[in-house]
Design a protein around this motif. Structure first.
Motif, PDB file in Angstrom:
ATOM      1  N   ARG A 131       0.832  -1.212   0.000  1.00  0.00           N
ATOM      2  CA  ARG A 131       0.000   0.000   0.000  1.00  0.00           C
ATOM      3  C   ARG A 131       0.864   1.258   0.000  1.00  0.00           C
ATOM      4  NH1 ARG A 131      -4.898   0.246  -1.912  1.00  0.00           N
ATOM      5  NH2 ARG A 131      -4.767   2.376  -1.094  1.00  0.00           N
ATOM      6  N   SER A 132       1.946   1.235   0.771  1.00  0.00           N
ATOM      7  CA  SER A 132       2.822   2.395   0.809  1.00  0.00           C
ATOM      8  C   SER A 132       3.447   2.656  -0.564  1.00  0.00           C
ATOM      9  CB  SER A 132       3.932   2.198   1.849  1.00  0.00           C
ATOM     10  OG  SER A 132       4.835   3.289   1.838  1.00  0.00           O
ATOM     11  N   LEU A 133       3.879   1.602  -1.237  1.00  0.00           N
ATOM     12  CA  LEU A 133       4.454   1.754  -2.574  1.00  0.00           C
ATOM     13  C   LEU A 133       3.417   2.321  -3.538  1.00  0.00           C
ATOM     14  CD1 LEU A 133       6.470  -1.574  -2.808  1.00  0.00           C
ATOM     15  CD2 LEU A 133       7.449   0.731  -2.749  1.00  0.00           C
ATOM     16  N   HIS A 134       2.207   1.767  -3.485  1.00  0.00           N
ATOM     17  CA  HIS A 134       1.145   2.251  -4.366  1.00  0.00           C
ATOM     18  C   HIS A 134       0.865   3.736  -4.099  1.00  0.00           C
ATOM     19  CE1 HIS A 134      -2.574   2.528  -6.617  1.00  0.00           C
ATOM     20  NE2 HIS A 134      -3.141   3.046  -5.538  1.00  0.00           N
ATOM     21  N   ASN A 135       0.806   4.124  -2.842  1.00  0.00           N
ATOM     22  CA  ASN A 135       0.538   5.528  -2.507  1.00  0.00           C
ATOM     23  C   ASN A 135       1.660   6.446  -3.011  1.00  0.00           C
ATOM     24  OD1 ASN A 135      -1.837   4.779  -1.256  1.00  0.00           O
ATOM     25  ND2 ASN A 135      -0.955   4.730   0.807  1.00  0.00           N
ATOM     26  N   GLN A 136       2.902   5.971  -2.938  1.00  0.00           N
ATOM     27  CA  GLN A 136       4.011   6.763  -3.464  1.00  0.00           C
ATOM     28  C   GLN A 136       3.909   6.906  -4.983  1.00  0.00           C
ATOM     29  OE1 GLN A 136       8.042   5.977  -1.718  1.00  0.00           O
ATOM     30  NE2 GLN A 136       6.950   4.442  -0.505  1.00  0.00           N
ATOM     31  N   HIS A 137       3.549   5.814  -5.660  1.00  0.00           N
ATOM     32  CA  HIS A 137       3.344   5.894  -7.105  1.00  0.00           C
ATOM     33  C   HIS A 137       2.256   6.915  -7.437  1.00  0.00           C
ATOM     34  CE1 HIS A 137       4.679   1.385  -7.229  1.00  0.00           C
ATOM     35  NE2 HIS A 137       5.687   2.196  -6.964  1.00  0.00           N
ATOM     36  N   ASP A 138       1.159   6.834  -6.693  1.00  0.00           N
ATOM     37  CA  ASP A 138       0.021   7.710  -6.931  1.00  0.00           C
ATOM     38  C   ASP A 138       0.407   9.181  -6.736  1.00  0.00           C
ATOM     39  OD1 ASP A 138      -2.885   8.006  -7.416  1.00  0.00           O
ATOM     40  OD2 ASP A 138      -2.884   8.795  -5.371  1.00  0.00           O
ATOM     41  N   GLN A 139       1.218   9.443  -5.739  1.00  0.00           N
ATOM     42  CA  GLN A 139       1.599  10.822  -5.433  1.00  0.00           C
ATOM     43  C   GLN A 139       2.633  11.368  -6.410  1.00  0.00           C
ATOM     44  OE1 GLN A 139       3.282  11.346  -1.521  1.00  0.00           O
ATOM     45  NE2 GLN A 139       3.715  13.522  -1.828  1.00  0.00           N
ATOM     46  N   TRP A 140       3.664  10.570  -6.733  1.00  0.00           N
ATOM     47  CA  TRP A 140       4.818  11.137  -7.422  1.00  0.00           C
ATOM     48  C   TRP A 140       4.773  11.001  -8.940  1.00  0.00           C
ATOM     49  CZ3 TRP A 140       7.626  14.583  -5.160  1.00  0.00           C
ATOM     50  CH2 TRP A 140       7.641  14.624  -3.759  1.00  0.00           C
ATOM     51  N   LEU A 141       4.036  10.042  -9.481  1.00  0.00           N
ATOM     52  CA  LEU A 141       3.894   9.995 -10.936  1.00  0.00           C
ATOM     53  C   LEU A 141       3.234  11.266 -11.459  1.00  0.00           C
ATOM     54  CD1 LEU A 141       2.867   6.276 -11.581  1.00  0.00           C
ATOM     55  CD2 LEU A 141       4.939   7.414 -12.404  1.00  0.00           C
ATOM     56  N   LYS A 142       2.328  11.808 -10.671  1.00  0.00           N
ATOM     57  CA  LYS A 142       1.656  13.056 -11.051  1.00  0.00           C
ATOM     58  C   LYS A 142       2.607  14.247 -11.033  1.00  0.00           C
ATOM     59  CE  LYS A 142      -2.969  11.831  -9.243  1.00  0.00           C
ATOM     60  NZ  LYS A 142      -2.680  10.561  -8.555  1.00  0.00           N
ATOM     61  N   ARG A 143       3.714  14.130 -10.310  1.00  0.00           N
ATOM     62  CA  ARG A 143       4.645  15.246 -10.168  1.00  0.00           C
ATOM     63  C   ARG A 143       5.693  15.277 -11.277  1.00  0.00           C
ATOM     64  NH1 ARG A 143       4.998  17.165  -4.919  1.00  0.00           N
ATOM     65  NH2 ARG A 143       6.293  18.820  -5.856  1.00  0.00           N
ATOM     66  N   ALA A 144       5.786  14.196 -12.053  1.00  0.00           N
ATOM     67  CA  ALA A 144       6.720  14.203 -13.179  1.00  0.00           C
ATOM     68  C   ALA A 144       6.253  15.220 -14.208  1.00  0.00           C
ATOM     69  CB  ALA A 144       6.805  12.815 -13.805  1.00  0.00           C
ATOM     70  N   ASP A 145       7.195  15.822 -14.931  1.00  0.00           N
ATOM     71  CA  ASP A 145       6.826  16.794 -15.965  1.00  0.00           C
ATOM     72  C   ASP A 145       6.106  16.112 -17.114  1.00  0.00           C
ATOM     73  OD1 ASP A 145       8.251  19.612 -15.371  1.00  0.00           O
ATOM     74  OD2 ASP A 145       9.461  17.961 -14.589  1.00  0.00           O
ATOM     75  N   ASN A 146       6.438  14.865 -17.377  1.00  0.00           N
ATOM     76  CA  ASN A 146       5.733  14.082 -18.377  1.00  0.00           C
ATOM     77  C   ASN A 146       6.026  12.613 -18.123  1.00  0.00           C
ATOM     78  OD1 ASN A 146       4.234  13.296 -20.652  1.00  0.00           O
ATOM     79  ND2 ASN A 146       4.967  15.055 -21.832  1.00  0.00           N
ATOM     80  N   VAL A 147       5.128  11.762 -18.586  1.00  0.00           N
ATOM     81  CA  VAL A 147       5.314  10.316 -18.490  1.00  0.00           C
ATOM     82  C   VAL A 147       5.105   9.732 -19.881  1.00  0.00           C
ATOM     83  CG1 VAL A 147       4.486   8.151 -17.499  1.00  0.00           C
ATOM     84  CG2 VAL A 147       4.543  10.224 -16.087  1.00  0.00           C
ATOM     85  N   LEU A 148       6.064   8.936 -20.323  1.00  0.00           N
ATOM     86  CA  LEU A 148       5.962   8.253 -21.601  1.00  0.00           C
ATOM     87  C   LEU A 148       5.711   6.774 -21.372  1.00  0.00           C
ATOM     88  CD1 LEU A 148       8.952   9.811 -23.625  1.00  0.00           C
ATOM     89  CD2 LEU A 148       6.578  10.602 -23.482  1.00  0.00           C
ATOM     90  N   VAL A 149       4.872   6.178 -22.201  1.00  0.00           N
ATOM     91  CA  VAL A 149       4.587   4.748 -22.137  1.00  0.00           C
ATOM     92  C   VAL A 149       4.770   4.165 -23.535  1.00  0.00           C
ATOM     93  CG1 VAL A 149       2.980   4.923 -20.195  1.00  0.00           C
ATOM     94  CG2 VAL A 149       2.122   5.168 -22.529  1.00  0.00           C
ATOM     95  N   VAL A 150       4.950   2.844 -23.612  1.00  0.00           N
ATOM     96  CA  VAL A 150       5.223   2.237 -24.917  1.00  0.00           C
ATOM     97  C   VAL A 150       3.968   1.695 -25.592  1.00  0.00           C
ATOM     98  CG1 VAL A 150       7.588   1.671 -24.246  1.00  0.00           C
ATOM     99  CG2 VAL A 150       5.773  -0.047 -23.949  1.00  0.00           C
ATOM    100  N   SER A 151       2.821   1.757 -24.908  1.00  0.00           N
ATOM    101  CA  SER A 151       1.599   1.208 -25.515  1.00  0.00           C
ATOM    102  C   SER A 151       0.361   1.913 -24.968  1.00  0.00           C
ATOM    103  CB  SER A 151       1.485  -0.298 -25.238  1.00  0.00           C
ATOM    104  OG  SER A 151       1.383  -0.563 -23.850  1.00  0.00           O
ATOM    105  N   GLU A 152      -0.697   1.837 -25.735  1.00  0.00           N
ATOM    106  CA  GLU A 152      -1.976   2.388 -25.285  1.00  0.00           C
ATOM    107  C   GLU A 152      -2.500   1.600 -24.091  1.00  0.00           C
ATOM    108  OE1 GLU A 152      -4.416   2.356 -28.740  1.00  0.00           O
ATOM    109  OE2 GLU A 152      -3.063   3.669 -29.864  1.00  0.00           O
TER     110      GLU A 152
END
Length: 350
Positions: A131-152
């Motif tokens: 849960r702690s890892l998930h919460n960190q992902h939830d908080q900090w992925l939003k703080r990146a200037d951009n996120v790139l993914v390789v697929s839809e």
């Protein structure tokens, strides 16, 4: 990431790297190691501990180096984003797959938020860390200037799980490093049989059911049981670890991706297409969108009779599938991917 770093360097950018354990080298690009003391723990507890140790090291490193932007991926992506943001440096997250958030590899819903009842026993025992890892992902992925993914597929998962918007940049390949000039097209191949969830047992079931067809496996087996079974089949050639994959593709007529886990976007599909080799795969994750009309998909994955009919369909209409595969290879062009990454970085820096 090594490929992206190399291509950015080739375009004249000043690129350096940092890793959490010794081992990675990328040509002449300087790589620093920020060592973290190894502690024997269950996996998700260890991941949580790595996050705790890595973030302050990255912050101090970024403050010392003062780069224009940080690009990060995979296991240390989230604490690296946190360290870069804390240092006031733009940061780009690259998501090639779900490994960092795959708390249950058999859970196939697009929202990957971990719930106790859907977790395997090992993850349930580590639930506070999960849960702690998930919460960190939830908080900090939003703080990146951009996120790139390789697929839809990954784009949907990030949106549904974290409410994060992302941009699709297909898995890039350098055609000159993988293209084969002399094709024999003798065998049906599987690449990377190291894990049960890669579907190696399905591949072996197919080979056993098609004794008149030649099969080959490239990569090390994850279990002696699968290795022994493969070597016992007279129509299966086991190549083990292969340094230059052109040696595999020169002998391959069709690639099988029988994965039971949700792949973000398998590189093997891109490499096969560069060589005009069709692909038959499951419907898991980004596999279907990568294959497109360059092959066919099978669902459910355990239906061996459907695999056999799909393989025969592709072989019967081989010229059409091969032509489509070669055409789809353009989607994975390295120049297009790097140009997109350059644009994203410039926008973040400005």
């Amino acid at each position: 990431m090594p490929l992206v770093a190399t291509e950015l360097s080739n375009r004249g950018h000043d690129v350096s790297g940092v890793q959490y354990k010794q081992g990675e080298t990328i040509g002449s690009i300087p790589i620093d190691t920020l060592s973290t003391a190894a502690v024997r723990t269950p996996y998700w507890a260890g991941q949580w501990l790595l996050y705790r140790k890595w973030e302050p090291k990255v912050k101090a490193y970024v403050c010392g180096k003062n780069p224009d932007i940080v690009i990060t991926d995979r296991r240390c992506m989230v604490p690296t984003i946190r360290g870069a943001v804390s240092a006031g440096t733009p940061v780009l997250g690259v998501v090639p797959g779900l490994g960092f958030t795959r708390f249950n590899p058999r859970y196939l819903q697009p929202d990957k938020t971990p719930t106790f009842r859907h977790l395997p026993r090992s993850a349930q025992l580590q639930y506070p860390f999960v849960r702690s890892l998930h919460n960190q992902h939830d908080q900090w992925l939003k703080r990146a200037d951009n996120v790139l993914v390789v697929s839809e597929f990954l784009q949907t998962c990030l949106r549904r799980t974290y409410g994060v918007d992302s941009e699709v940049v297909r898995t890039p390949v350098v055609p000159e490093t993988i293209r084969v000039d002399d094709h024999h097209r003798n065998a049906i191949a599987m690449i990377n049989p190291r894990r049960e969830l890669k579907g190696v047992h399905i591949f072996l079931d197919i080979a056993e059911s098609m004794p008149d067809r030649e099969f080959l496996v490239a990569g090390e087996f994850g279990s002696e049981e699968h290795k022994n079974r493969a070597t016992a089949l007279p129509n299966v050639t086991c190549l083990g670890w292969v340094e230059d994959m052109r040696a595999v593709y020169s002998e391959t007529s069709l690639v099988i991706v029988p994965s039971l886990v949700e792949e973000g976007g398998p590189r093997v599909i891109c490499e096969a297409f560069v060589n005009g080799i069709p692909v038959a795969g499951t419907t898991r994750g980004g596999i279907p969108e990568f294959i497109g009309d360059g092959g066919e998909t099978v669902d459910p994955p355990q239906d061996i009779s459907q695999w056999i009919s799909t393989i025969e369909e592709i072989i019967t209409n081989y010229e059409r599938y091969s032509r489509n595969a070669a055409d789809r290879a353009k989607l994975f062009n390295i120049d297009t991917a790097i140009s997109t990454i350059e644009t994203v970085c410039r926008n973040a820096i400005q």
